[in-house]
Scaffold this motif. Structure first.
Motif, short mmCIF file in Angstrom:
data_model
loop_
_atom_site.label_atom_id
_atom_site.label_comp_id
_atom_site.label_asym_id
_atom_site.label_seq_id
_atom_site.Cartn_x
_atom_site.Cartn_y
_atom_site.Cartn_z
N GLN A 2 0.80 -1.23 0.00
CA GLN A 2 0.00 0.00 0.00
C GLN A 2 0.83 1.27 0.00
O GLN A 2 0.33 2.33 -0.38
CB GLN A 2 -0.95 0.00 1.19
CG GLN A 2 -2.04 -1.07 1.11
CD GLN A 2 -2.93 -1.08 2.33
OE1 GLN A 2 -2.62 -1.73 3.31
NE2 GLN A 2 -4.03 -0.36 2.26
N TRP A 21 -0.63 -8.86 -6.22
CA TRP A 21 -1.32 -7.57 -6.24
C TRP A 21 -0.78 -6.66 -7.34
O TRP A 21 -1.52 -5.85 -7.89
CB TRP A 21 -1.25 -6.90 -4.87
CG TRP A 21 -2.45 -7.25 -4.04
CD1 TRP A 21 -2.54 -8.21 -3.09
CD2 TRP A 21 -3.76 -6.66 -4.13
NE1 TRP A 21 -3.81 -8.25 -2.56
CE2 TRP A 21 -4.58 -7.31 -3.19
CE3 TRP A 21 -4.30 -5.65 -4.90
CZ2 TRP A 21 -5.92 -6.98 -3.01
CZ3 TRP A 21 -5.64 -5.31 -4.73
CH2 TRP A 21 -6.43 -5.97 -3.79
N TRP A 74 -0.62 -10.01 2.31
CA TRP A 74 -1.42 -10.28 1.11
C TRP A 74 -0.64 -10.26 -0.21
O TRP A 74 -1.20 -10.65 -1.24
CB TRP A 74 -2.60 -9.32 0.99
CG TRP A 74 -3.47 -9.26 2.19
CD1 TRP A 74 -3.45 -10.08 3.29
CD2 TRP A 74 -4.51 -8.32 2.45
NE1 TRP A 74 -4.42 -9.72 4.19
CE2 TRP A 74 -5.08 -8.62 3.70
CE3 TRP A 74 -5.02 -7.24 1.73
CZ2 TRP A 74 -6.13 -7.89 4.26
CZ3 TRP A 74 -6.06 -6.52 2.28
CH2 TRP A 74 -6.61 -6.84 3.52
N GLN A 90 -9.22 -12.39 5.06
CA GLN A 90 -9.43 -11.55 3.88
C GLN A 90 -8.82 -12.19 2.64
O GLN A 90 -9.39 -12.12 1.54
CB GLN A 90 -8.84 -10.16 4.12
CG GLN A 90 -9.48 -9.40 5.26
CD GLN A 90 -10.97 -9.18 5.03
OE1 GLN A 90 -11.42 -8.96 3.91
NE2 GLN A 90 -11.75 -9.26 6.11
N THR A 91 -7.65 -12.80 2.78
CA THR A 91 -7.07 -13.51 1.65
C THR A 91 -7.99 -14.64 1.20
O THR A 91 -8.22 -14.83 0.00
CB THR A 91 -5.69 -14.09 2.04
OG1 THR A 91 -4.79 -13.01 2.27
CG2 THR A 91 -5.13 -14.96 0.92
N ASN A 127 -12.01 -12.79 0.32
CA ASN A 127 -12.02 -11.81 -0.77
C ASN A 127 -11.11 -12.19 -1.93
O ASN A 127 -11.29 -11.71 -3.05
CB ASN A 127 -11.66 -10.43 -0.24
CG ASN A 127 -12.81 -9.80 0.52
OD1 ASN A 127 -13.97 -10.06 0.24
ND2 ASN A 127 -12.50 -8.98 1.51
N GLY A 128 -10.14 -13.06 -1.66
CA GLY A 128 -9.29 -13.53 -2.75
C GLY A 128 -9.84 -14.73 -3.48
O GLY A 128 -9.59 -14.90 -4.67
N TYR A 138 -10.29 -9.14 -4.16
CA TYR A 138 -8.88 -9.03 -3.83
C TYR A 138 -8.09 -10.01 -4.69
O TYR A 138 -8.62 -11.02 -5.18
CB TYR A 138 -8.63 -9.36 -2.35
CG TYR A 138 -9.01 -8.28 -1.36
CD1 TYR A 138 -9.60 -7.08 -1.76
CD2 TYR A 138 -8.78 -8.45 -0.01
CE1 TYR A 138 -9.94 -6.09 -0.85
CE2 TYR A 138 -9.11 -7.47 0.92
CZ TYR A 138 -9.69 -6.30 0.49
OH TYR A 138 -10.03 -5.33 1.39
N TRP A 183 -6.24 -0.92 -1.65
CA TRP A 183 -6.61 -2.17 -2.31
C TRP A 183 -7.54 -1.94 -3.50
O TRP A 183 -7.25 -1.09 -4.34
CB TRP A 183 -7.15 -3.17 -1.29
CG TRP A 183 -6.21 -3.37 -0.13
CD1 TRP A 183 -6.38 -2.96 1.16
CD2 TRP A 183 -4.90 -3.98 -0.16
NE1 TRP A 183 -5.27 -3.29 1.94
CE2 TRP A 183 -4.36 -3.92 1.15
CE3 TRP A 183 -4.13 -4.58 -1.16
CZ2 TRP A 183 -3.10 -4.42 1.48
CZ3 TRP A 183 -2.87 -5.09 -0.84
CH2 TRP A 183 -2.37 -5.01 0.47
N HIS A 184 -8.67 -2.63 -3.58
CA HIS A 184 -9.52 -2.50 -4.77
C HIS A 184 -10.17 -1.13 -4.88
O HIS A 184 -10.73 -0.79 -5.91
CB HIS A 184 -10.58 -3.60 -4.80
CG HIS A 184 -11.62 -3.47 -3.73
ND1 HIS A 184 -11.33 -3.53 -2.38
CD2 HIS A 184 -12.97 -3.28 -3.81
CE1 HIS A 184 -12.44 -3.39 -1.68
NE2 HIS A 184 -13.44 -3.23 -2.51
#
Length: 500
Positions: A46, A61, A149, A197-198, A201-202, A208, A455-456
């Motif tokens: 980030q 990413w 991530w 989250q990985t 959302n991945g 992600y 992120w997104h």
């Protein structure tokens, strides 16, 4: 029936607000334990930028952000906020604000460009050595996250990434390389950030990296399983080879949105507990109790992997502390089908609601659609961890709120973020109250040090204490919330920086 439920909901609202108003006190820094850690946090992808400089390999990413349509504003993190080149300036700002700790992550592909560990990138080692040294020179303790991530892309393309159990071995090689190169100065390690989250959302929603969507729901549980095994393997290496000599600690960071039963009915209370099992229990129960929560086993059946006896042995109490990322709270009620159309939420049979029964919002809304300001939820989740897991040491490793990126309002208004100041006041009061309740909370990290690539959502949301001017050379400007922390943290006598 409907009138009864509404009455119950309004009574719950009255009780919570009455209790909270009595603990929203005028706190100062000395009201927290003397050795309580106050820090700020970021993640490598980030903020660093320099995405292909000095031998760094691509991460998932990097690839994901370069695909049109994946990031809502069409941006990427090739430069991000250029912390890779400007870290000395940023460390000076951390010191100026009075924080004594900085939580950051290391980019796996900057250490091993191919992910496998076949050849170490010495430029990557040099960079993080210089960065860690600069922190210590400024009396700031590094809290290092090994995985936030940004998996090396080669591991995804060549072997399926987290879907392949072989990744446990490669993560262990990477982790040990970090321990051996940085552990003489780094005394606080985090293996993996928010594995939920990985996984979800991945590999379920696809928002992600690596953007897997519509695949078998069992994939997300396999990804989660392998992350737990990778965590346990890295911890085993640290404890057997480095801990005694280096004297550090190692933990795991989980994220949890507090789930408050909408009513006192058994159905709603059970639904709220199920929701917590699918957040905290998914990762902490295997560590403390040897298996996934019974509710998950009942709901998921064969979709949920099993642990071998060796797995259980490695996982057993494999953390020195729990890292908790917490931002917001929802009410939960029992429902046969969830309003959100994906397998992860549907199987929980729990509707997540942002309104009291009378229609009033649970809290003031931040910029992100999911983030409501509900300080009392943090106290509750800390007490829940304390009760369920026998009061482990806890660090609140992320907590904060966002504003919209707005280039049209006057610049001074963009810096005067009163709502963020109020957010931190309320949530720090909740931490203080949890400590009074008996919870072993040892630190608090504000998210985030500065505005960054979200992120997104790209650069459309700003979580920072420091404003980054994306349109004018990435210059840094302290927001009012940064100045508030400056006063609060440097007030050793309790005369200034009150939470009132």
């Amino acid at each position: 029936m409907g009138t009864t439920i509404l009455a119950d909901g309004l009574e719950k609202k009255r009780k919570i607000e009455e209790e909270w108003s009595s603990i929203y006190l005028s706190l100062t820094r000395p009201d927290f334990p003397p050795h309580f850690t106050f820090g700020v946090a970021t993640s490598a992808f980030q903020v660093e930028g320099a995405w292909n400089e000095d031998g760094k390999g691509s991460s998932i990413w990097d690839s994901f952000a370069h695909v049109p349509g994946n990031i809502c504003d069409g941006s990427n993190a090739d430069v991000a906020v250029d912390k890779y080149h400007r870290y000395k300036e940023d460390i000076e700002l951390i010191a100026k604000l009075g924080f004594k700790a900085y939580r950051f992550s290391i980019s796996w592909s900057r250490i091993f460009p191919d992910g496998f560990g076949t050849e170490i990138n010495l430029e990557g080692i040099r960079h993080y050595n210089n960065f860690i040294n600069a922190l210590i020179e400024n009396d700031i303790q590094p809290y290092v996250t090994l995985y936030h991530w940004d998996l090396p892309l080669n591991l995804l393309n060549s072997m399926g990434g987290w879907l392949n159990e072989q990744i446990v071995k490669y993560f262990a090689i990477y982790a040990e390389t970090c321990f051996s190169n940085f552990g003489d100065r780094v005394k606080n390690w985090i293996t993996i950030n928010e594995p939920l989250q990985t996984a979800v959302n991945g590999y379920c929603t696809g928002v992600y990296a690596p953007g897997k969507c519509g695949n078998s729901s069992s994939e997300m549980y396999l990804v989660a399983h392998h992350q737990l095994l990778a965590h346990a393997e890295a911890v085993s290496i640290y404890k057997n080879k480095y801990k005694d000599k280096q004297g550090g600690e190692i933990g795991l960071v989980v994220d949890c949105e507090w789930s408050e039963a909408l009513s006192d009915s058994i159905e709603d209370r059970n639904a709220a507990t199920r929701r917590l099992d699918f957040q905290l229990g998914w990762y902490l129960d295997p560590i403390y109790y040897g298996d996934y929560p019974e509710t998950m086993r009942e709901k998921l059946g064969d979709s949920l992997p099993h642990f071998s006896e060796r797995d259980k042995e490695l996982l057993n109490n494999s953390i020195d502390f729990v890292g908790l990322n917490h931002y917001t709270t929802r009410f939960v009620r029992h429902a046969k089908t969830d309003l959100e159309d994906n397998d992860f939420y549907r199987v929980q049979e729990a509707d997540r609601i942002a309104e009291w029964e009378g229609g009033e919002m649970i809290g003031e809304k931040a910029a992100s659609s999911w983030l409501y300001i509900v300080p009392w939820g943090l106290r509750k989740v800390l007490n829940y961890i304390c009760t369920r897991y026998n009061n482990p040491p806890v660090y609140v490793t992320e907590n904060g709120m966002d504003d919209e990126d707005d280039s049209t309002s006057p610049f001074h208004e963009r810096l005067d973020n009163k709502l963020r100041v109020s957010y931190y006041k309320g949530y720090l009061a909740a931490v203080h109250q949890a400590i009074k309740d008996g919870c072993d909370v040892r630190g608090y990290f504000a998210w985030s040090l500065m505005d960054n690539f979200e992120w997104h959502l790209g650069y459309t949301k700003r979580f920072g204490l420091i404003y980054v001017d994306y349109r004018n050379g990435l210059t840094r400007h302290l927001k009012s919330s940064a100045y508030w922390f400056l006063r609060f943290l440097k007030d050793e006598q309790g005369k200034n920086g009150k939470l009132d």
